[in-house]
Scaffold this motif. Sequence first.
Motif: not given
Length: 415
Positions: A230-232, A234-239, A273-274, A281-284
Amino acid sequence: MEPHIIILGGLGLLILLVAWMPILLRNVPLSLPILCILIGFGLFSWLGNPNFDPRAFPSLTQLLTELTVIISLAGAGLRIDRRLIPGEWTNTARLLGLTMPLTIAIITLLAVGVLGMPWATALLLGAVIAPTDPVLAADVQVGPPRSGPRDEVRFSLTSEAGLNDGLAFPFIYLAIALAAHQGELGSWLWSWLGVDVLWRVAAGAGAGWLIGRVLGAMMFHRSRISLARKGPGFAALGVTFVAYTGAEAIQGYGFIAVFVAAMVLRIQEDEHDFHIRLHDFSVEIEHLLMMLLLVLFGGFLAGPLLTDLSWPIAIVGVLILFLVRPLAGLLGLLGSGMPSSDRGIVSLFGIRGIGSFYYLAYAVSHGQFERIDEVWTLVGFVVLISVIFHGISSGHLLGWRDRLRQRMAARSSRK
């Protein structure tokens, strides 16, 4: 009103513009990037600020473009569904190993022969303008994770844009070193080859692979604290930031690390689906930053950015877009087995954009180049023409190509 209130209102309008305009412009031969440039040009012309110029604040220009590029690279890596199998990446290797160096070489010769630039400045121009931009090329790239069957044209453009930003860096460093040594070759070339080419590329790729594997294992671990459950998004920014910082900490190319980390993360639990949440989120965020930078770019055009534009510079810019890149692309893909129409589209859509300004701002903060104002002018002109031409033509050409493929597939199924 207070200035910060006006800025907040402007940002609000920009965000709504990003959300609404793709729907409103669906049947109009005008892209959102073109519209943002027009808004920026009109706004700064109305404000009457003739000194709004990226050359006046290269550090801020570098920071904003750097942030936009790395987020775009992460999004590109998360889009790719293809495994890291060497045979699957042949066309990408051709574009990176043949097309990009050939593009840099031809642009360098043009700058020296036609514009009379010094070799170091000419090489910088070639290295700055050669990479396909991952930000503005989003419309010709593959779709979100699990979005459909493989498409060699879109995959080639996506993977090229994801890797050639980092692989252009050795040429940037070569231009900086050449300028520092007044154009004289010497033993410093061995240091450039060993550190700036071999080590930095390998360190960037290795750091990206390791960070992608580790973070992927942690995110998809089957436990209560699994982030993938169920993670958000915006974790993509962390990666993105961890991969970039990790590579830079060991003197590797962070651009390569970000793309590789996102791609390695993508192939772990590839049906989950994650991945879609991370990608969306990255694209937005990428779109918001891109629109902001393009409004500023429109403001630069209203200022002195194109003051030095002359007929020779304009001719070289047109040749770069419509002759050099297409020719280098066709030569690089010669014998690849791709249909001629696909080779033509891939060769034509070497889109120039935000990344070029990052490289240029980085180079001028690390070296001294003669006639650098002409390089800023030429880069600004090329990016402007690229945004207009590719923004108007990409949808039509790719749509034509998709319809052609569908007709050919239908004929094959009837036989």
